[in-house]
Every structure is written in C-alpha cells, then in structure tokens.
Write a protein that holds these residues in place. Structure first.
Motif, short mmCIF file in Angstrom:
data_model
loop_
_atom_site.label_atom_id
_atom_site.label_comp_id
_atom_site.label_asym_id
_atom_site.label_seq_id
_atom_site.Cartn_x
_atom_site.Cartn_y
_atom_site.Cartn_z
N PHE A 1 2.67 3.23 -1.98
CA PHE A 1 3.02 4.65 -1.91
C PHE A 1 2.60 5.26 -0.58
O PHE A 1 3.34 6.04 0.02
CB PHE A 1 2.38 5.41 -3.06
CG PHE A 1 3.10 5.24 -4.36
CD1 PHE A 1 2.46 4.71 -5.46
CD2 PHE A 1 4.44 5.57 -4.48
CE1 PHE A 1 3.13 4.54 -6.66
CE2 PHE A 1 5.12 5.40 -5.67
CZ PHE A 1 4.47 4.88 -6.76
N VAL B 1 6.93 0.80 -12.60
CA VAL B 1 5.67 0.56 -13.30
C VAL B 1 5.00 1.87 -13.69
O VAL B 1 4.52 2.03 -14.81
CB VAL B 1 4.72 -0.30 -12.42
CG1 VAL B 1 3.33 -0.32 -13.01
CG2 VAL B 1 5.25 -1.71 -12.32
N ILE B 2 5.00 2.82 -12.75
CA ILE B 2 4.39 4.12 -13.06
C ILE B 2 5.09 4.77 -14.25
O ILE B 2 4.47 5.33 -15.15
CB ILE B 2 4.47 5.06 -11.84
CG1 ILE B 2 3.70 4.47 -10.67
CG2 ILE B 2 3.92 6.43 -12.18
CD1 ILE B 2 2.21 4.40 -10.88
N PHE C 1 -0.43 0.22 -6.99
CA PHE C 1 0.46 0.33 -5.83
C PHE C 1 0.12 1.50 -4.91
O PHE C 1 1.01 2.05 -4.26
CB PHE C 1 1.92 0.50 -6.28
CG PHE C 1 2.42 -0.61 -7.12
CD1 PHE C 1 2.56 -0.46 -8.48
CD2 PHE C 1 2.76 -1.83 -6.56
CE1 PHE C 1 3.02 -1.50 -9.27
CE2 PHE C 1 3.23 -2.87 -7.34
CZ PHE C 1 3.36 -2.69 -8.70
N LEU D 1 11.40 -5.11 -4.98
CA LEU D 1 9.96 -5.11 -4.88
C LEU D 1 9.40 -3.73 -4.58
O LEU D 1 8.40 -3.32 -5.14
CB LEU D 1 9.50 -6.08 -3.79
CG LEU D 1 9.57 -7.55 -4.16
CD1 LEU D 1 9.26 -8.39 -2.95
CD2 LEU D 1 8.59 -7.86 -5.27
N ILE D 2 10.07 -3.01 -3.66
CA ILE D 2 9.50 -1.71 -3.34
C ILE D 2 9.86 -0.64 -4.37
O ILE D 2 9.25 0.43 -4.38
CB ILE D 2 9.84 -1.22 -1.92
CG1 ILE D 2 11.28 -0.78 -1.81
CG2 ILE D 2 9.55 -2.28 -0.90
CD1 ILE D 2 11.53 -0.09 -0.49
N LEU E 1 4.18 3.01 -17.48
CA LEU E 1 2.76 3.01 -17.84
C LEU E 1 2.47 3.67 -19.18
O LEU E 1 1.83 3.07 -20.04
CB LEU E 1 1.95 3.67 -16.73
CG LEU E 1 0.56 3.06 -16.48
CD1 LEU E 1 0.66 1.58 -16.16
CD2 LEU E 1 -0.13 3.76 -15.35
N PHE F 1 15.51 3.26 2.61
CA PHE F 1 14.48 4.15 2.09
C PHE F 1 14.39 5.42 2.92
O PHE F 1 14.22 6.52 2.38
CB PHE F 1 13.13 3.43 2.07
CG PHE F 1 12.03 4.27 1.53
CD1 PHE F 1 11.08 4.84 2.36
CD2 PHE F 1 11.96 4.54 0.18
CE1 PHE F 1 10.08 5.65 1.86
CE2 PHE F 1 10.97 5.35 -0.34
CZ PHE F 1 10.02 5.91 0.50
N MET G 1 4.91 4.30 2.15
CA MET G 1 6.22 4.96 2.04
C MET G 1 6.15 6.43 2.43
O MET G 1 7.11 6.98 2.95
CB MET G 1 6.75 4.84 0.61
CG MET G 1 7.21 3.44 0.27
SD MET G 1 8.23 3.37 -1.21
CE MET G 1 7.05 2.79 -2.40
N LEU H 1 9.58 -1.41 -7.49
CA LEU H 1 8.72 -1.79 -8.62
C LEU H 1 7.64 -0.77 -8.93
O LEU H 1 7.44 -0.42 -10.09
CB LEU H 1 8.10 -3.16 -8.31
CG LEU H 1 7.84 -4.07 -9.49
CD1 LEU H 1 9.11 -4.35 -10.26
CD2 LEU H 1 7.24 -5.37 -9.01
N PRO H 2 6.94 -0.26 -7.89
CA PRO H 2 5.89 0.73 -8.19
C PRO H 2 6.38 1.88 -9.05
O PRO H 2 5.72 2.27 -10.00
CB PRO H 2 5.49 1.24 -6.80
CG PRO H 2 5.80 0.14 -5.89
CD PRO H 2 6.97 -0.59 -6.46
N LEU H 3 7.58 2.40 -8.72
CA LEU H 3 8.09 3.54 -9.48
C LEU H 3 8.37 3.17 -10.93
O LEU H 3 8.06 3.92 -11.85
CB LEU H 3 9.37 4.07 -8.83
CG LEU H 3 9.14 4.91 -7.58
CD1 LEU H 3 10.45 5.22 -6.89
CD2 LEU H 3 8.43 6.18 -7.93
#
Lengths: 260, 318
Positions: free
Chosen positions: A142, B236-237, A138, B229-230, B240, B19, A145, B232-234
């Motif tokens: 990032f 997933v990190i 991602f 969806l936005i 991990l 956001f 954003m 999601l990155p956080l």
C-alpha cells in the motif's frame, strides 16, 4: 501523460541526478521472484534441520558426558542459521550487487540511497529487518502504491529508494546492409544531414531497431513516413532509383552518425 | 513533446502504468464501473420482479400448476434472455469505455467520458457478441483440451504403473492448463480495439486481439499475473471480515453441538459475513477499472511493438 514518477536527487556534491522510480509493477515482479528463491533456500535449511534431527541425535547421545538434549542444540543452531538466511538473502545480494537481488535484476530495478549513493550494509540490513512489517497486511504494498516516492516502511526507515535502471544507449544492434553503407557515403556528399533533428534521428533509429516485430503493412507505412520526413529534412530532391525505404533510412542513420 | 515513454514497456512497467492511469482518474473510472455494475444488477432485479409478477398471474389463471409454469417459462425465458443480453451489452460497453478513456490518456488525446461514450452507443450489440463469441471459443478450447486429456489418459493407463500414471496425469493437467492460458491470453483484449478503432466488426475485433498478441502471449500472461499480485492486497482486505466471521462460525459451531446457538452470536456472525460481502462487492467496483486500464495499456504496448504506434505518434507531434 506522465506515466512514471521521476525524481531528482541532489547528491552531497551538489550534482543533480534524475531517476525514474521503479513502480509497483516492477517491484511486485522482483518480489515474487525473490520470494520464490528465498523460500527455496529456507526450505533447504528446514529439510537439512529435519535430516540432522533424524540422524545426529543418536550419535550425540553416545558422546561421553554428552548433552541430554541434543535436539535443543540443533534447534538453536538451525534456528540461528534460518534467521541468518531469512535476513541474509536480501542483505547479501543488495550489498554485493549494489542494490540488486536476482528478482530486481530481472525487473531491472535497483535500490539506492536517497542521496543517490549506492546502498551499504546498514541500509540493506534495515530494509531486510523491516520486511516482516511490510509483509503484514500488505502495508508495504500500500505504501509503495500511495506514497510520493514509492517507499515502503523499510525504505522510509533506511533512507533508500528503488529506481529503474537507466538503459545505456548502446550501439544499436541491427544489421545494416552494404548497399546502405555505400549510399551513406553518397548521401554524406550530396545532402545536408544537419537538417535532421535529433528527434528524427531517434525515430529512425527506433524504427531500424524494431522493424522485425512490426506488421508488414505498418512497417511499410512507417518506413514511407520516415523516408518522406528525412528526405525533406536533409533537402534531398529525389531518392536514388532502386533504393528501398529501408535502405535509405539505414543510409541516413549511418551518415548522420558520421557527423559526430 | 509527449511525456509518455514512447517505447515498448516491460512487464512491470505495463502494470505500473495501468495503476498510475487508474489512480489519476479514479473518480471517473469508478463512476463508469458503477454504471457497469448497476446494469448487471438491474438485469437480475428486473428478471426477479418479472418472475414474481408473471408466475402468480398464471398460477391463478390455469388450473394445473404444471400448465401455469409451462406458460410462464414460455414467456419469461425469452424475455429474461433478452434482458440479460441487453443489460450485459450495456455493462460491457461501460467496461470498454474505461479502456477507451485510458487509451486516450496514453496517446495524449484525453476525452471526457461523455465524449468517449457517444461513438460507442452504436456498437452496443457488438460488445455483447464479442464477449459471447470469445466465451464460446474458450469453451471449445476447454472442451477440446479435456477430450484430449481423457483420451491420452485412457490410452496410457493401459501400460503405465500407478505411480507413473499419477505423474503423467499431473503433467497432462499442467500442459492442459498452460495451453488454455495461452489461448485465453490471445483472446483477452478484443473490446479495446472495438472501442478505440473505427469500423471494426465482431470477428475483426477478436482477430485484432489475436493478431496483436501473436508472439506475446506469455508476456501478456505475465502482465496479468503481476497485476493480480498487486490487486491481491485489496481482495484480502475485503475478505478479512469474511474470514474472521468464518473462523468465528467454526469455533462457535463446536459449542452448538451441546446446546442451541445463541441468536445474538448468530446475528453477529451474519452481519460480519454481510459486511464482508458488501466489501467484496465494493472492492470489485474499485478493481474493475484497474483491469480495464490494464487491458488498455496492454493494447497500447502491443500496438507500439507491432505497428510502431509510438513512431506514428511521434511523427504527428513534431
């Protein structure tokens, strides 16, 4: 507060253009729609490959002096096609539709070059080729954003920006009754419409456009508010008898437009 | 003149706005989110401590274990429930506070968290009951849908072939999910009007959420989907290390069949697992304000569409 990032670009002709950047929400939505369609295309390619592998290798083996490994050829060709669809989906749409893909069309955003010009093949290809980098962990998300101009790696390298489409101020699509037209003519004679500021006019226009979705109580209150304001702005002593707030506002709207 | 775009927002723009709000006031919002989380934690810890104190006392006093446990339960359960409810209410109040602060920014009337918190204190129990009532309503919806689902399947399995039955089951399940999603989206934001507007009772607040969302349920769902969806990155990190440790565990487990596991490797896996849990916990604290800000923007957008909030505000500015 300033909710959306606006940027000003200086075109090569020294013209200043102002845009609103797309924002992470719109880009995420566009990406989701695009990925769904894109995966569909790729899936079709894969299914087709599987189909070919099933049926064709029989016939190829029958060719005189035929290749010993028809599967490899099929893999190679389909692999190439897969690669082209992979990169090509975005390149094709972004070049043909001047910076938009089906997903971007839905979110009403557009890719442009950072000097305001529409994007060309080169930029679209660079953006597409760098897509795997942006999708890895991602990184792209990032960057959008956090970066000042909301650029992902692809945008940064290709020198592009993604902006919101400016909504053309089209003729408002709402119905105006005939009584309002007559009233407008009378107002035009009777009142001084130059007293109405553009802001007031914009407010009336917005109200007329959206009154159908408003709650009835709220609608009445706002209509009343706007009517009072308009009345004092155009120095009208009384509102003619039997004229509802709505009719009055429609009339003011029409009459104001006649000034132009 | 205000700089907020005084017009209804598109789905993507609602999420971007949320956001932006979140990013601009990150420290304040995360501070309040920490308070909310601490209240929840406090409840759990307090109950644990109480159990640890009370149960042994009664075990000493009474001869039979069952009598001791019975008396302990008699005391601990009501006490525990009260602690849960009170701390829950405090936690919910803090979450609603974030939404109130975000809304204040949207209408250009910013407040400090201290100022904004004051009027909320008197509504403490209302926050709890709103949440409680919504949970019950959703439970009823869920139950009803399940019953309808079973009834339909029970009837149709009599005269459908296996394949058709399978497809039918799938369709009914999907329809059920869609119906439930619709109901949840209508009941999503009651704490925001409760925090922002004056003199709203519990049922009125839920009614506000229901009324404001009329005709826009699917839009609200779309907004939350994009927001998910936005975020999601956080997630997933944060997950991990957990995923890596889980993979490691699986690969190591095969070698354990032959011998005993090495304590160092076990410790290693546990620490990675623990780190991941902490990370997920921290991520949650960071993401709670985003969701609350999102609710505030949804509320703001709905009020613009349904009550012409932008037209009213425009009026008061000029």
């Amino acid at each position: 507060m300033r909710l959306f990032n606006r940027i000003t670009l200086l075109t090569p002709e020294s013209v200043e253009l102002e845009f609103t950047l797309a924002g992470i929400g719109n880009r995420a939505l566009a990406l989701t729609i695009d990925y769904l369609i894109w995966y569909l295309f790729l899936a079709i390619v894969l299914v087709f490959t599987a189909f070919l592998l099933d049926t064709l290798d029989l016939s190829l083996a029958l060719l005189p002096g035929g290749t010993s490994n028809p599967e490899l050829w099929i893999f190679a060709i389909m692999g190439l096609i897969f690669f082209f669809v992979y990169i090509g989906y975005f390149v094709f749409f972004e070049t043909l539709w001047h910076g938009q893909t089906p997903g971007k069309k839905r979110s009403k955003i557009r890719v442009i070059r950072d000097d305001g010009k529409p994007i060309g093949l080169q930029q679209a290809t660079l953006r597409s080729l760098l897509r795997p980098v942006d999708d890895f962990l991602f990184i792209g998300a990032f960057m959008i954003m956090l970066e000042k101009r909301e650029r992902r790696v692809g945008d940064w390298i290709a020198g592009t920006l993604v902006v919101q489409e400016e909504e053309a101020v089209t003729a408002a699509e709402f119905l105006v009754s005939d009584t309002a037209r007559d009233l407008a003519d009378r107002l035009w004679q009777a009142a001084d419409l130059s007293g109405l500021s553009p802001d007031d006019f914009a407010a009336i226009r917005e109200y007329l456009r959206r009154r159908s979705t408003l709650f009835p109580d709220a609608k009445k209150q706002i209509a009343r508010q706007l009517t009072q304001k308009a009345k004092s702005a155009i120095a009208l002593e009384r509102i003619p008898k039997g004229v509802t707030a709505d009719r009055f506002l429609e009339a003011v709207y029409l009459a104001y437009q006649k000034r132009e | 003149m205000a700089q907020t775009p005084l017009q209804p927002l598109s789905v993507g723009n609602v999420v971007s706005a949320a956001f932006r709000l979140y990013r601009d006031r990150l420290k304040t919002y995360v501070g309040v989110a920490i308070r909310a989380t601490l209240w929840s934690l406090f409840a759990v810890v307090l109950i644990g401590v109480l159990c640890a104190i009370v149960i042994p006392i009664f075990l000493n006093v009474f001869e039979t274990q069952s009598a001791a446990f019975a008396i302990s339960a008699l005391i601990l359960i009501p006490l525990g429930l009260f602690i849960l409810f009170y701390c829950g209410a405090k936690s919910l109040l803090n979450l609603a506070l974030i939404s109130k602060l975000a809304f204040g920014m949207l209408i250009d009337r910013p407040e400090s968290s201290k100022e904004a918190r004051k009027p909320l204190q008197s509504k403490l129990w209302r926050f709890f009951f709103v949440n409680f009532l919504v949970t019950i309503l959703l439970f009823i919806a869920n139950l009803s849908l399940s019953l309808v689902q079973s009834a339909l399947l029970g009837v149709f399995q009599l005269f459908l072939s296996e394949l058709m039955l399978g497809i039918f089951t799938l369709l009914v399940a999907i329809a059920s999910m869609v119906a439930y999603s619709y109901v949840s989206s209508r009941l999503l934001i009651p704490e925001v009007p409760l925090a922002v507007e004056d003199n709203l009772g519990v049922t009125n607040a839920i009614g506000r959420s229901w009324d404001l969302s009329k005709g826009f349920a699917w839009r609200i769902l779309g907004i939350f989907l994009v927001a998910f969806l936005i975020s999601l990155p956080l997630y997933v990190i944060a997950a991990l290390p957990f995923i890596l440790s889980a993979l490691r565990f699986v690969s190591e487990a095969s070698s354990w069949a032959s011998g005993t596991p090495s304590p160092t490797i076990l410790l290693n896996i546990l620490t990675t697992f623990g780190t991941s849990l902490l990370l997920l916990f921290a991520m949650n604290i960071f993401l709670l304000p985003f969701w609350q800000a999102l609710k505030a923007v949804v509320y703001y957008d709905l009020r613009i569409r349904k009550e012409g909030l932008d037209l009213q505000l425009r009026d008061s500015q000029i």
